[in-house]
Design an enzyme around this catalytic site. Structure first.
Site, PDB file in Angstrom:
ATOM      1  N   VAL A 174       0.832  -1.193   0.000  1.00 29.39           N
ATOM      2  CA  VAL A 174       0.000   0.000   0.000  1.00 29.39           C
ATOM      3  C   VAL A 174       0.875   1.254   0.000  1.00 29.39           C
ATOM      4  CG1 VAL A 174      -1.766   1.302   1.271  1.00 29.39           C
ATOM      5  CG2 VAL A 174      -1.914  -1.187   1.146  1.00 29.39           C
ATOM      6  N   CYS A 175       1.999   1.197   0.706  1.00 25.95           N
ATOM      7  CA  CYS A 175       2.870   2.370   0.865  1.00 25.95           C
ATOM      8  C   CYS A 175       3.277   3.016  -0.465  1.00 25.95           C
ATOM      9  CB  CYS A 175       4.098   2.019   1.691  1.00 25.95           C
ATOM     10  SG  CYS A 175       3.697   1.432   3.347  1.00 25.95           S
ATOM     11  N   PRO A 176       3.751   2.259  -1.458  1.00 22.39           N
ATOM     12  CA  PRO A 176       4.143   2.932  -2.698  1.00 22.39           C
ATOM     13  C   PRO A 176       2.965   3.578  -3.426  1.00 22.39           C
ATOM     14  CG  PRO A 176       4.354   0.550  -2.941  1.00 22.39           C
ATOM     15  CD  PRO A 176       4.066   0.826  -1.495  1.00 22.39           C
TER      16      PRO A 176
END
Length: 187
Positions: free
Chosen positions: A46-48
């Site tokens: 999810v972070c990128p």
């Protein structure tokens, strides 16, 4: 206790920014609007998507005089490696702060102690160094840069227009409210 209207606690760290390692401190947040954007870890899922969304909208934040600071408990070396290997992360032009000791994550109450990772925390900080917006999400829930941009615009509007408030779904140019005795029960 809520972090709203509290002053950002002192910190000093290294960041990966525009191809260099640079020092960043809590003093760098003063004198301008800032967004401190915590995420769990580099090289994840999810972070990128979130950091790429911020990168795609970074120019809009810059037009408002806002600096973005992404923060994870990874090192600045890991940020560089991620930047060098991911097409999404290569787009980032804002500082990527390292928090391997967890000091910054603890200062903002987003540290997951048993994992050594940060929750998804978003903080809007005014030029005086006070937290004006605080949102903390479960790590499975991604955030939206355009909605964050709208909230920054609302925070800036309220700061520049004492006595006015921004209702739900307010956007620049839309009507605001002026709370008063005569307005009670009329909305």
């Amino acid at each position: 206790m809520s972090l709203i209207n509290t002053e950002v606690k002192t910190f000093a760290t290294n960041a990966y920014h525009n191809g260099k390692f640079v020092p960043v401190t809590s003093d760098d947040l003063k004198g301008k609007w800032s967004v401190v954007f915590f995420y769990p870890a580099d090289f994840t899922f999810v972070c990128p998507t979130e950091l790429g969304d911020l990168a795609d909208n970074y120019a809009e934040f810059q037009k408002l005089g806002v600096e973005i600071y992404s923060v994870s408990t990874d090192t600045h070396f890991t940020h560089k490696a991620w930047h060098d290997t991911s097409d999404t992360i290569k787009k980032i032009q804002y500082p990527m702060l390292a928090d391997p000791t967890g000091v910054i994550s603890r200062n903002f109450d987003v540290m997951i102690e048993e994992e050594g990772l940060a929750l998804r925390g978003t903080f809007v900080i005014n030029p005086e160094g006070q937290i004006k917006l605080c949102e903390i999400h479960d790590n499975g829930i991604g955030r939206d840069a355009k909605e964050l941009l709208r909230k920054v615009q609302a925070a800036q509007y309220v700061a520049n227009h004492p006595g006015e408030v921004c209702p739900a779904k307010w956007t620049p140019g839309a009507a605001t409210l002026a709370p008063s005795f005569d307005l009670v029960g009329k909305i």
